[in-house]
Scaffold this active site. Structure first.
Site, PDB file in Angstrom:
ATOM      1  N   GLY A  13       0.766  -1.229   0.000  1.00 57.51           N
ATOM      2  CA  GLY A  13       0.000   0.000   0.000  1.00 57.51           C
ATOM      3  C   GLY A  13       0.799   1.281   0.000  1.00 57.51           C
ATOM      4  CB  ILE A  93      -6.134  -8.326 -15.247  1.00 57.63           C
ATOM      5  CG1 ILE A  93      -4.624  -8.074 -15.231  1.00 57.63           C
ATOM      6  CG2 ILE A  93      -6.751  -7.730 -16.513  1.00 57.63           C
ATOM      7  CD1 ILE A  93      -3.887  -8.657 -16.416  1.00 57.63           C
ATOM      8  CG  ASN A 108      -3.148   0.679 -13.124  1.00 52.56           C
ATOM      9  OD1 ASN A 108      -3.034   0.272 -11.981  1.00 52.56           O
ATOM     10  ND2 ASN A 108      -2.333   0.301 -14.093  1.00 52.56           N
ATOM     11  CG  HIS A 110       2.350   0.523 -16.226  1.00 56.60           C
ATOM     12  ND1 HIS A 110       2.209  -0.812 -15.919  1.00 56.60           N
ATOM     13  CD2 HIS A 110       3.389   0.596 -17.104  1.00 56.60           C
ATOM     14  CE1 HIS A 110       3.113  -1.505 -16.589  1.00 56.60           C
ATOM     15  NE2 HIS A 110       3.838  -0.677 -17.312  1.00 56.60           N
ATOM     16  CD  GLU A 148     -11.624  -2.246 -24.367  1.00 53.58           C
ATOM     17  OE1 GLU A 148     -11.463  -1.885 -25.545  1.00 53.58           O
ATOM     18  OE2 GLU A 148     -12.051  -1.485 -23.464  1.00 53.58           O
ATOM     19  CG  ASP A 151      -0.547  -1.442 -18.356  1.00 54.40           C
ATOM     20  OD1 ASP A 151      -1.079  -1.036 -17.305  1.00 54.40           O
ATOM     21  OD2 ASP A 151       0.318  -2.333 -18.378  1.00 54.40           O
ATOM     22  CB  ALA A 180       7.352   8.883 -11.361  1.00 55.05           C
ATOM     23  CD  GLU A 181       4.896   3.493  -9.139  1.00 55.49           C
ATOM     24  OE1 GLU A 181       3.969   3.001  -8.462  1.00 55.49           O
ATOM     25  OE2 GLU A 181       5.897   2.841  -9.475  1.00 55.49           O
TER      26      GLU A 181
END
Length: 201
Positions: A13, A93, A108, A110, A148, A151, A180-181
């Site tokens: 987390g 997924i 999301n 990535h 669908e 990414d 970054a994230e």
């Protein structure tokens, strides 16, 4: 109107913590983290949520079909009147049938600059190992809408991170998260929430 956000997790987390910290600093006025849902009952992310006073729920993936799992997840989200879903280290997924119910309502993060090193099979350290094997000098993170295609959704934000001499997948992963994230994800949640108008899914 403040958007009610559910963060879906499976592990430690750290991205969730970045969102919680940004919210506590007043950087997400358009979004409220109303729920943290884990596919793993042992995920430390649940403890992070509890410490922040956020409601938690567990929707176990193990031993259930995709349809059963997603039906349970959808029920939890609808019962809490969730407006926006954020995948933060969520290791399942979601099916096209599930995603199609929430167009541009699922985000999301990535750990690469999409379209590089993304899609089915690219997650966690695999992404950073692939970047190092290819020899890129710059990588980063991308926040995108979920559709669908793994990414494959519309990009919301990206941030570049330099690859350094002597990097390992682990050291690169840490730097991409820190630089970054953890920066991009709260900003993207606030951006999308501010543009939504608070319509529940």
């Amino acid at each position: 109107m403040t958007a009610r956000v559910a963060v879906l997790v499976s592990g430690g987390g750290t991205n969730l913590q970045a969102i919680l910290d940004a919210s506590a600093r007043g950087e997400m006025p358009s979004a409220k983290v109303a729920l943290v849902v884990s596919s793993n009952p042992e995920a430390f992310a649940l403890e992070r949520a509890r410490r922040a006073g956020v409601e938690t729920a567990v929707c176990p993936r193990a031993g259930r079909t995709q349809a059963e799992f997603e039906a349970g997840l959808e029920g939890v989200l609808r019962a809490r009147e969730i407006d926006l879903i954020v995948l933060a280290g969520f290791m399942t997924i979601l099916s096209a049938a599930f995603v199609s119910k929430y167009p541009e309502r699922i985000l999301n993060v990535h750990p690469s600059l999409i379209p590089s090193f993304c899609g089915a099979g690219f997650y966690g350290l695999r992404v950073h190992r692939a970047a190092l094997d290819y020899g890129v000098k710059v990588t980063g993170a991308t926040v995108h809408f979920v559709n669908e295609i793994p990414d494959g959704g519309r990009i919301i934000a990206q941030k570049a991170v330099d690859v350094l001499e002597g990097d390992t997948p682990e050291s690169l992963q840490r730097r991409v998260m820190e630089q970054a994230e953890w920066v991009l994800l709260p900003r993207a949640v606030e951006k999308v929430a501010s543009e939504m108008g608070g319509t529940s899914i």
